[in-house]
Design a protein around this motif. Structure first.
Motif, PDB file in Angstrom:
ATOM      1  N   UNK A  82      83.237  54.081  24.844  1.00  0.00           N
ATOM      2  CA  UNK A  82      84.652  54.281  25.160  1.00  0.00           C
ATOM      3  C   UNK A  82      85.508  53.209  24.487  1.00  0.00           C
ATOM      4  N   UNK A  83      85.070  51.940  24.607  1.00  0.00           N
ATOM      5  CA  UNK A  83      85.796  50.839  23.972  1.00  0.00           C
ATOM      6  C   UNK A  83      85.801  50.992  22.461  1.00  0.00           C
ATOM      7  N   UNK A  84      84.662  51.465  21.906  1.00  0.00           N
ATOM      8  CA  UNK A  84      84.509  51.589  20.463  1.00  0.00           C
ATOM      9  C   UNK A  84      85.474  52.618  19.871  1.00  0.00           C
ATOM     10  N   UNK A  85      85.519  53.816  20.469  1.00  0.00           N
ATOM     11  CA  UNK A  85      86.375  54.849  19.875  1.00  0.00           C
ATOM     12  C   UNK A  85      87.854  54.508  20.041  1.00  0.00           C
ATOM     13  N   UNK A 113      85.474  48.788  14.713  1.00  0.00           N
ATOM     14  CA  UNK A 113      84.057  48.738  15.087  1.00  0.00           C
ATOM     15  C   UNK A 113      83.622  47.300  15.390  1.00  0.00           C
ATOM     16  N   UNK A 114      83.973  46.384  14.491  1.00  0.00           N
ATOM     17  CA  UNK A 114      83.537  44.991  14.645  1.00  0.00           C
ATOM     18  C   UNK A 114      84.231  44.319  15.825  1.00  0.00           C
ATOM     19  N   UNK A 115      85.547  44.492  15.944  1.00  0.00           N
ATOM     20  CA  UNK A 115      86.288  43.861  17.036  1.00  0.00           C
ATOM     21  C   UNK A 115      85.805  44.366  18.396  1.00  0.00           C
ATOM     22  N   UNK A 116      85.563  45.665  18.504  1.00  0.00           N
ATOM     23  CA  UNK A 116      85.085  46.228  19.771  1.00  0.00           C
ATOM     24  C   UNK A 116      83.709  45.672  20.123  1.00  0.00           C
ATOM     25  N   UNK A 117      82.841  45.533  19.117  1.00  0.00           N
ATOM     26  CA  UNK A 117      81.497  45.003  19.352  1.00  0.00           C
ATOM     27  C   UNK A 117      81.556  43.551  19.820  1.00  0.00           C
ATOM     28  N   UNK A 118      82.431  42.756  19.182  1.00  0.00           N
ATOM     29  CA  UNK A 118      82.592  41.355  19.579  1.00  0.00           C
ATOM     30  C   UNK A 118      83.103  41.260  21.012  1.00  0.00           C
ATOM     31  N   UNK A 119      84.137  42.053  21.326  1.00  0.00           N
ATOM     32  CA  UNK A 119      84.710  42.023  22.676  1.00  0.00           C
ATOM     33  C   UNK A 119      83.690  42.445  23.726  1.00  0.00           C
ATOM     34  N   UNK A 153      79.565  36.209  28.152  1.00  0.00           N
ATOM     35  CA  UNK A 153      80.143  34.858  28.169  1.00  0.00           C
ATOM     36  C   UNK A 153      81.450  34.723  28.920  1.00  0.00           C
ATOM     37  N   UNK A 154      82.036  35.828  29.417  1.00  0.00           N
ATOM     38  CA  UNK A 154      83.387  35.747  29.973  1.00  0.00           C
ATOM     39  C   UNK A 154      83.492  34.842  31.203  1.00  0.00           C
ATOM     40  N   UNK A 155      82.382  34.583  31.895  1.00  0.00           N
ATOM     41  CA  UNK A 155      82.431  33.700  33.067  1.00  0.00           C
ATOM     42  C   UNK A 155      81.852  32.323  32.767  1.00  0.00           C
ATOM     43  N   UNK A 156      81.437  32.102  31.516  1.00  0.00           N
ATOM     44  CA  UNK A 156      80.793  30.842  31.160  1.00  0.00           C
ATOM     45  C   UNK A 156      81.690  29.950  30.317  1.00  0.00           C
ATOM     46  N   UNK A 157      82.703  30.521  29.699  1.00  0.00           N
ATOM     47  CA  UNK A 157      83.606  29.775  28.832  1.00  0.00           C
ATOM     48  C   UNK A 157      85.002  29.755  29.419  1.00  0.00           C
ATOM     49  N   UNK A 158      85.718  28.646  29.172  1.00  0.00           N
ATOM     50  CA  UNK A 158      87.122  28.605  29.556  1.00  0.00           C
ATOM     51  C   UNK A 158      87.898  29.565  28.667  1.00  0.00           C
ATOM     52  N   UNK A 200      86.732  31.030  19.939  1.00  0.00           N
ATOM     53  CA  UNK A 200      85.513  31.555  19.319  1.00  0.00           C
ATOM     54  C   UNK A 200      85.711  32.997  18.867  1.00  0.00           C
ATOM     55  N   UNK A 201      86.360  33.803  19.716  1.00  0.00           N
ATOM     56  CA  UNK A 201      86.621  35.188  19.326  1.00  0.00           C
ATOM     57  C   UNK A 201      87.487  35.243  18.074  1.00  0.00           C
ATOM     58  N   UNK A 202      88.543  34.423  18.044  1.00  0.00           N
ATOM     59  CA  UNK A 202      89.458  34.416  16.891  1.00  0.00           C
ATOM     60  C   UNK A 202      88.726  34.034  15.615  1.00  0.00           C
ATOM     61  N   UNK A 203      87.848  33.037  15.716  1.00  0.00           N
ATOM     62  CA  UNK A 203      87.073  32.619  14.546  1.00  0.00           C
ATOM     63  C   UNK A 203      86.177  33.756  14.061  1.00  0.00           C
ATOM     64  N   UNK A 204      85.517  34.437  14.998  1.00  0.00           N
ATOM     65  CA  UNK A 204      84.661  35.563  14.619  1.00  0.00           C
ATOM     66  C   UNK A 204      85.476  36.704  14.015  1.00  0.00           C
TER      67      UNK A 204
END
Length: 364
Positions: free
Chosen positions: A10-13, A68-74, A81-86, A93-97
């Motif tokens: 769903x996120x991908x499409x 495709x790539x942005x959805x996979x990263x998200x 990692x959403x509860x492990x990183x500030x 990190x997301x922006x760099x990727x």
């Protein structure tokens, strides 16, 4: 199909569709009619309708790959990692990727177009550093990303489909809807709070609701609000009935907590247990507030759901459901229901039949 896979698809499409459209629009803004502007010298490959079509094909291809790539990263970040990183580190990190993958995608597409159309596009190492067109495109991508993020956050805040309805002003006047509500409350919360202290107790509640958020999307639920150690969940009536979503969410949440029992025991010295009350029916929904707008639900369904949940302690069960809602469900084979009787809920003049639902023991 696995619920995680469904969520990813769903996120991908959605991401691919969004980025394909916005990058296609960018190619039109950037190249359509540019050869007719006075003072511009355009090479033949980029002039006329042929040049515009090439640009459109190239940028829509880039958009599909970015989606495709942005959805996979998200998806990977949200799952792992959403509860492990500030928030700061998560965004950094997301922006760099995003940036690294964007450069790779542009390089691939430029190499491909150079080979197909015999163009002399520079894709040598570090080509992007001095390429002004690339940086102009990056600025556009950043601005559009804010729009995409805003839509995503607003959708998460108000629920799927609700944000669009708010934009269209559907809830400016009260509307009648048929919905299912679940009141989910932490058992023995006062004792736990006294033992842990207010700081550690807040961390405890935070962890519990983080685990709850992991299972909510899998069962098409919407979180209406958090009230202290209580969460109020909601479904459009048909979605709540489909696949027993409104019931299976509770057991999925239980399973999630049990899978982290060692973590809770080690960190807090207690494994959280929740009790829940379920009821459904017609009620009113409307937009309230000016400084802080919210969707509010008004009606007997909410009051009854809350009072059914309060009966869990009396009957010493974890899940109670009204008979009216139970009749509309098709209980799975792995579940069993037990009628507990008729109760006169606080503030009600008519008795409500209530049932408990439990998982059947698996015979080995």
């Amino acid at each position: 199909m696995n619920r995680n896979l469904k969520q990813y698809i769903r996120l991908l499409w959605q991401s691919i569709l969004f980025w394909t459209i916005v990058m296609g629009l960018y190619s039109i803004f950037r190249y359509y009619g540019i050869d007719e502007e006075e003072g511009f010298t355009v090479i033949p490959e980029y002039s006329g309708n042929t040049g515009t079509l090439r640009a459109l094909m190239g940028f829509t291809g880039i958009g599909a790959m970015l989606g495709f790539v942005y959805a996979s990263i998200d998806f990977l970040f949200d799952k792992n990692t959403s509860n492990k990183l500030s928030l700061v580190w998560d965004l950094a990190i997301r922006t760099l990727l995003y940036f690294i993958t964007t450069i790779l995608i542009f390089t691939i597409v430029m190499d491909l177009f150079s080979a197909i159309y015999d163009l002399n596009l520079d894709t040598d190492r570090g080509w992007w550093k001095e390429n002004k067109s690339f940086w102009a495109t990056i600025l556009y991508i950043v601005l559009v990303s804010f729009v995409f993020s805003f839509i995503k956050i607003a959708t998460e805040k108000f629920g799927k489909g609700v944000f669009i309805k708010m934009l269209l002003g559907k809830y400016k006047n009260p509307q009648e809807e048929k919905r299912i509500f679940m009141f989910l409350d932490l058992k023995d919360s006062t004792t736990i709070a006294e033992n842990l202290g207010h700081f550690k107790y807040s961390q405890f509640i935070q962890d519990c609701f983080y685990d709850l958020n992991k299972v909510v999307p899998k069962h098409d639920a919407e979180i209406y609000q958090y009230v202290g150690d209580e969460a109020v969940l909601s479904w459009p009536y048909k979605k709540g009935l489909a696949n027993n979503n409104c019931v299976d969410l509770f057991f999925s949440f239980q399973q999630k907590k049990q899978s982290k029992a060692d973590y809770y025991q080690e960190k807090y010295g207690v494994i959280p247990e929740f009790k829940a009350g379920l009821h459904g029916g017609e009620l009113m929904v409307t937009e309230v507030g000016v400084i802080k707008k919210e969707i509010a639900y008004h009606g007997d369904v909410i009051n009854t759901s809350a009072r059914i949940q309060a009966e869990c302690n009396t009957h010493k069960v974890k899940l109670l459901i009204s008979e009216k809602l139970l009749k509309d469900l098709h209980i799975s084979k792995h579940l069993s229901s037990t009628f507990l009787g008729s109760v006169l809920l606080k503030g009600k003049q008519k008795e409500v039949n209530i049932h408990t639902i439990e998982k059947k023991a698996i015979l080995t």
